[in-house]
Scaffold this active site. Structure first.
Site, mmCIF file in Angstrom:
data_model
loop_
_atom_site.group_PDB
_atom_site.id
_atom_site.type_symbol
_atom_site.label_atom_id
_atom_site.label_comp_id
_atom_site.label_asym_id
_atom_site.label_seq_id
_atom_site.Cartn_x
_atom_site.Cartn_y
_atom_site.Cartn_z
ATOM 1 N N ARG A 140 57.217 53.139 77.032
ATOM 2 C CA ARG A 140 57.685 52.373 78.187
ATOM 3 C C ARG A 140 57.403 53.211 79.424
ATOM 4 N NH1 ARG A 140 61.745 52.263 74.194
ATOM 5 N NH2 ARG A 140 62.187 50.176 73.347
ATOM 6 N N LYS A 165 65.021 53.866 75.342
ATOM 7 C CA LYS A 165 65.933 52.741 75.487
ATOM 8 C C LYS A 165 67.040 52.856 74.445
ATOM 9 C CE LYS A 165 65.763 47.776 76.307
ATOM 10 N NZ LYS A 165 64.890 46.585 76.327
ATOM 11 N N HIS A 271 53.520 47.537 81.309
ATOM 12 C CA HIS A 271 54.057 47.253 79.976
ATOM 13 C C HIS A 271 53.013 46.631 79.052
ATOM 14 C CE1 HIS A 271 57.764 47.615 77.768
ATOM 15 N NE2 HIS A 271 57.634 46.409 77.268
ATOM 16 N N ARG A 274 51.774 49.022 76.391
ATOM 17 C CA ARG A 274 52.651 49.165 75.220
ATOM 18 C C ARG A 274 52.455 47.989 74.265
ATOM 19 N NH1 ARG A 274 57.676 51.320 73.322
ATOM 20 N NH2 ARG A 274 59.175 49.747 72.668
ATOM 21 N N HIS A 297 61.987 50.648 68.352
ATOM 22 C CA HIS A 297 62.757 49.418 68.271
ATOM 23 C C HIS A 297 63.914 49.584 67.280
ATOM 24 C CE1 HIS A 297 59.224 46.665 69.719
ATOM 25 N NE2 HIS A 297 59.912 47.188 70.713
ATOM 26 N N TYR A 306 54.840 40.901 67.498
ATOM 27 C CA TYR A 306 53.407 41.211 67.562
ATOM 28 C C TYR A 306 52.631 40.665 66.360
ATOM 29 C CZ TYR A 306 55.008 44.351 71.206
ATOM 30 O OH TYR A 306 55.593 44.857 72.342
#
Length: 324
Positions: A140, A165, A271, A274, A297, A306
């Site tokens: 990110r 994150k 972004h 990524r 994640h 994805y």
């Protein structure tokens, strides 16, 4: 009902509760913003008299009258939930009968390898290297700009991403093809740091708890930003200068300009690199859980976005797509 009540306690407590949980500055800014909107909506009603119905009416107002987007409604709901639970110490409960838009299925913008190389060619230093890390490591933007010297282990070929994150740390492989560029950037950081020390500047910015614990760490080389800002920041109260990292807007504007100059027809952003990282690994038949770990994640369902057009097989060993 009283109106015009001061909400100083609310905002001070909100700030403290968010920092206690190590939420990001962006989350703090967003939650403060929605709390301010809520205060205006209730005509600054005494916060001690706020009810669940006040929250429900506010969410309905956003959805029906203001017609804000589904993502904004979702963020406002989370902000109110946090406000009631952790600041007001009240049960928010299940809000029934509130109209809330459903989120549309999100399809990320994925660039081809050729498009990525074209954007690289239209970027100048050091944003070109930042973009290569965004794509080559699946970072990110805030994770990339928050990198410090100690995050790079060139001997092991590992980059450690701290405080991603959700305040999670993870490691990703360093793309070997850009190691010479990374080491050149490290030499530039060394020169900037030495000049700052000679000028008696106060060093870099550190999280408050680290700066209190390690008094001299702000001037230690390992704690310096890997992508330092060109100009210094004046702390008026202390009357001292510190160096911050490159601002996000500088990178975002440069990437947007490069995409336009390269005649890219997709909505390319920082972004997008990524997204492309994850998609290209899937196309190379990497295991979805390996990609989940590399992206950081928490929920596999987030990574599954994805897979909408890419059939995946299984390769367990992690490798950067820049090294394909």
């Amino acid at each position: 009902m009283q109106t015009g009540c001061r909400w100083v306690f609310v905002f001070d407590t909100l700030n403290s509760e968010i920092k206690l949980r190590h939420y990001s500055p962006k989350t703090l800014k967003a939650y403060r913003g929605w709390t301010r909107h809520f205060q205006t909506f209730t005509k600054a009603k005494d916060y001690r008299e706020l009810t669940q119905q006040d929250g429900a009416d506010f969410l309905r107002y956003l959805a029906v009258e203001k017609q804000v987007s589904a993502s904004s409604q979702h963020q406002a709901f989370n902000a109110l939930l946090f406000l009631y639970q952790h600041v007001l110490k009240k049960d928010f409960g299940e809000i029934k009968g509130v109209v809330r838009a459903k989120r549309r299925p999100y399809i990320p913008v994925v660039l081809s390898r050729e498009e990525i190389e074209l954007i690289f060619d239209h970027l100048c230093e050091p944003v070109d290297l930042i973009a290569k890390l965004l794509y080559g490591c699946g970072l990110r933007l805030f994770e990339c700009l928050n990198l410090r010297v100690h995050c790079f282990n060139f001997d092991a070929g590992i980059l450690t991403v701290h405080s991603g994150k959700g305040e999670k740390d993870r490691t990703v492989p360093i793309p070997q093809v850009i190691v010479p560029e990374l080491k050149l950037q490290l030499r530039k950081v060394t020169a900037i740091h030495e000049a700052d020390l000679q000028a008696k500047y106060a060093g870099t910015f550190l999280p408050d708890q680290l700066e209190r614990k390690y008094k001299n760490a702000t001037k230690e080389f390992v704690w310096q930003w890997f992508f330092p800002a060109q100009s210094l920041t004046l702390l008026r109260e202390q009357q001292e200068y510190k160096r911050y990292h490159i601002h996000e807007s500088v990178v975002q504007k440069a990437i947007k300009r490069a995409a336009n100059d390269a005649k890219i027809t997709k909505r390319a952003s920082a972004h997008s690199f990524r997204h492309s990282f994850a998609s290209h690994l899937l196309q190379a038949n990497y295991d979805i859980r390996t990609i989940q770990e590399l992206l950081g994640h928490k929920d596999l369902r987030t990574t599954m976005i994805y897979t909408h057009t890419v059939p995946s097989k299984t390769i367990k060993q992690a490798k950067s797509p820049l090294d394909f």
